[in-house]
Design a protein around this motif. Structure first.
Motif, PDB file in Angstrom:
ATOM      1  N   LEU A  37       0.825  -1.210   0.000  1.00  0.00           N
ATOM      2  CA  LEU A  37       0.000   0.000   0.000  1.00  0.00           C
ATOM      3  C   LEU A  37       0.859   1.259   0.000  1.00  0.00           C
ATOM      4  CD1 LEU A  37      -2.941  -0.845   2.412  1.00  0.00           C
ATOM      5  CD2 LEU A  37      -3.100  -0.179   0.008  1.00  0.00           C
ATOM      6  N   THR A  38       1.919   1.266   0.780  1.00  0.00           N
ATOM      7  CA  THR A  38       2.821   2.415   0.821  1.00  0.00           C
ATOM      8  C   THR A  38       3.447   2.636  -0.553  1.00  0.00           C
ATOM      9  OG1 THR A  38       3.279   2.019   3.156  1.00  0.00           O
ATOM     10  CG2 THR A  38       4.842   3.398   1.980  1.00  0.00           C
ATOM     11  N   MET A  39       3.829   1.548  -1.213  1.00  0.00           N
ATOM     12  CA  MET A  39       4.407   1.656  -2.550  1.00  0.00           C
ATOM     13  C   MET A  39       3.361   2.125  -3.565  1.00  0.00           C
ATOM     14  SD  MET A  39       7.015  -1.621  -2.530  1.00  0.00           S
ATOM     15  CE  MET A  39       6.757  -1.898  -4.245  1.00  0.00           C
ATOM     16  N   ALA A  40       2.130   1.643  -3.435  1.00  0.00           N
ATOM     17  CA  ALA A  40       1.062   2.068  -4.346  1.00  0.00           C
ATOM     18  C   ALA A  40       0.780   3.557  -4.174  1.00  0.00           C
ATOM     19  CB  ALA A  40      -0.203   1.250  -4.111  1.00  0.00           C
ATOM     20  N   LEU A  41       0.749   4.028  -2.933  1.00  0.00           N
ATOM     21  CA  LEU A  41       0.540   5.448  -2.686  1.00  0.00           C
ATOM     22  C   LEU A  41       1.678   6.262  -3.290  1.00  0.00           C
ATOM     23  CD1 LEU A  41      -1.038   7.784  -1.357  1.00  0.00           C
ATOM     24  CD2 LEU A  41       0.417   7.437   0.650  1.00  0.00           C
ATOM     25  N   ALA A  42       2.910   5.824  -3.084  1.00  0.00           N
ATOM     26  CA  ALA A  42       4.070   6.526  -3.643  1.00  0.00           C
ATOM     27  C   ALA A  42       3.939   6.646  -5.159  1.00  0.00           C
ATOM     28  CB  ALA A  42       5.354   5.779  -3.274  1.00  0.00           C
ATOM     29  N   ARG A  43       3.534   5.569  -5.787  1.00  0.00           N
ATOM     30  CA  ARG A  43       3.405   5.556  -7.247  1.00  0.00           C
ATOM     31  C   ARG A  43       2.319   6.516  -7.715  1.00  0.00           C
ATOM     32  NH1 ARG A  43       1.615   0.654  -7.989  1.00  0.00           N
ATOM     33  NH2 ARG A  43       3.614  -0.193  -7.379  1.00  0.00           N
ATOM     34  N   VAL A  44       1.139   6.511  -7.072  1.00  0.00           N
ATOM     35  CA  VAL A  44       0.065   7.389  -7.547  1.00  0.00           C
ATOM     36  C   VAL A  44       0.373   8.855  -7.266  1.00  0.00           C
ATOM     37  CG1 VAL A  44      -1.731   5.604  -7.468  1.00  0.00           C
ATOM     38  CG2 VAL A  44      -1.447   7.126  -5.504  1.00  0.00           C
ATOM     39  N   VAL A  45       1.053   9.154  -6.161  1.00  0.00           N
ATOM     40  CA  VAL A  45       1.452  10.537  -5.886  1.00  0.00           C
ATOM     41  C   VAL A  45       2.428  11.009  -6.960  1.00  0.00           C
ATOM     42  CG1 VAL A  45       2.753  12.026  -4.292  1.00  0.00           C
ATOM     43  CG2 VAL A  45       0.978  10.496  -3.406  1.00  0.00           C
ATOM     44  N   HIS A  46       3.427  10.199  -7.241  1.00  0.00           N
ATOM     45  CA  HIS A  46       4.409  10.559  -8.276  1.00  0.00           C
ATOM     46  C   HIS A  46       3.730  10.744  -9.632  1.00  0.00           C
ATOM     47  CE1 HIS A  46       7.160   9.523 -11.573  1.00  0.00           C
ATOM     48  NE2 HIS A  46       7.990  10.314 -10.912  1.00  0.00           N
ATOM     49  N   ASP A  47       2.919   9.772 -10.019  1.00  0.00           N
ATOM     50  CA  ASP A  47       2.276   9.833 -11.338  1.00  0.00           C
ATOM     51  C   ASP A  47       1.365  11.049 -11.471  1.00  0.00           C
ATOM     52  OD1 ASP A  47       3.617   7.496 -11.918  1.00  0.00           O
ATOM     53  OD2 ASP A  47       1.836   6.210 -11.834  1.00  0.00           O
ATOM     54  N   VAL A  70       8.536  15.187   0.449  1.00  0.00           N
ATOM     55  CA  VAL A  70       7.798  14.732  -0.736  1.00  0.00           C
ATOM     56  C   VAL A  70       8.579  13.614  -1.421  1.00  0.00           C
ATOM     57  CG1 VAL A  70       6.935  15.380  -3.020  1.00  0.00           C
ATOM     58  CG2 VAL A  70       6.565  16.902  -1.067  1.00  0.00           C
ATOM     59  N   GLU A  71       9.896  13.751  -1.511  1.00  0.00           N
ATOM     60  CA  GLU A  71      10.721  12.692  -2.098  1.00  0.00           C
ATOM     61  C   GLU A  71      10.601  11.402  -1.289  1.00  0.00           C
ATOM     62  OE1 GLU A  71      14.509  14.658  -2.140  1.00  0.00           O
ATOM     63  OE2 GLU A  71      14.224  15.377  -4.201  1.00  0.00           O
ATOM     64  N   GLY A  75       9.107   7.933  -2.524  1.00  0.00           N
ATOM     65  CA  GLY A  75      10.019   6.801  -2.431  1.00  0.00           C
ATOM     66  C   GLY A  75       9.526   5.703  -1.506  1.00  0.00           C
ATOM     67  N   ALA A  76       8.304   5.851  -0.996  1.00  0.00           N
ATOM     68  CA  ALA A  76       7.694   4.878  -0.078  1.00  0.00           C
ATOM     69  C   ALA A  76       8.527   4.716   1.188  1.00  0.00           C
ATOM     70  CB  ALA A  76       7.469   3.533  -0.770  1.00  0.00           C
ATOM     71  N   ASP A  77       9.145   5.828   1.616  1.00  0.00           N
ATOM     72  CA  ASP A  77      10.009   5.794   2.793  1.00  0.00           C
ATOM     73  C   ASP A  77       9.363   6.397   4.028  1.00  0.00           C
ATOM     74  OD1 ASP A  77      12.098   4.618   1.394  1.00  0.00           O
ATOM     75  OD2 ASP A  77      12.910   6.546   0.771  1.00  0.00           O
ATOM     76  N   VAL A  78       8.066   6.675   3.971  1.00  0.00           N
ATOM     77  CA  VAL A  78       7.408   7.291   5.110  1.00  0.00           C
ATOM     78  C   VAL A  78       5.984   6.741   5.211  1.00  0.00           C
ATOM     79  CG1 VAL A  78       6.588   9.297   3.800  1.00  0.00           C
ATOM     80  CG2 VAL A  78       6.911   9.507   6.239  1.00  0.00           C
ATOM     81  N   ILE A  79       5.537   6.541   6.435  1.00  0.00           N
ATOM     82  CA  ILE A  79       4.152   6.148   6.668  1.00  0.00           C
ATOM     83  C   ILE A  79       3.374   7.435   6.867  1.00  0.00           C
ATOM     84  CG2 ILE A  79       2.563   4.961   8.211  1.00  0.00           C
ATOM     85  CD1 ILE A  79       4.850   2.998   8.807  1.00  0.00           C
TER      86      ILE A  79
END
Length: 117
Positions: A37-47, A70-71, A75-79
């Motif tokens: 989920l964290t990775m999916a959120l990172a991807r949609v924010v970036h896109d 924001v980075e 980068g899926a480095d933060v909850i």
């Protein structure tokens, strides 16, 4: 010759364990789901940021965060918290949608429709 087709050395350890009927602990399965989920959120924010033509710095300015934060989000480095999710959606002119069911969860940013007055 096809004798080596299913050789166990060519499988990851987790694949070998699953093939032997091993199941991961519920805690580990939950951690993996949270990471997905964290990775999916990172991807949609970036896109969405890229689709809007915003730089990382511009998005950071819009939502009152540092460029580094924001980075880290991308980068899926933060909850993230609910408050941060609200800021992200607003800064990206979108609605954030989570769908959760028995098979897992998905995340999407949906562009807001312009208001017609």
């Amino acid at each position: 010759m096809n004798a080596m087709k299913g050789h166990t050395r060519w499988k990851l350890p987790a694949e070998r364990r699953r093939a032997d009927g091993h199941r991961e602990s519920l805690e580990l399965e939950q951690e993996r789901q949270e990471h997905r989920l964290t990775m999916a959120l990172a991807r949609v924010v970036h896109d969405r940021r890229v689709a809007l033509g915003l730089s990382v710095a511009e998005l950071a300015s819009r939502i009152g965060l540092s460029r580094t934060m924001v980075e880290r989000i991308e980068g899926a480095d933060v909850i993230v918290t609910l408050a941060l999710l609200t800021r992200l959606a607003s800064g990206l002119d979108a609605s954030l949608r989570f769908a959760v069911d028995a098979h897992g969860a998905t995340v999407a940013l949906v562009a807001q429709e312009p208001l017609h007055v």
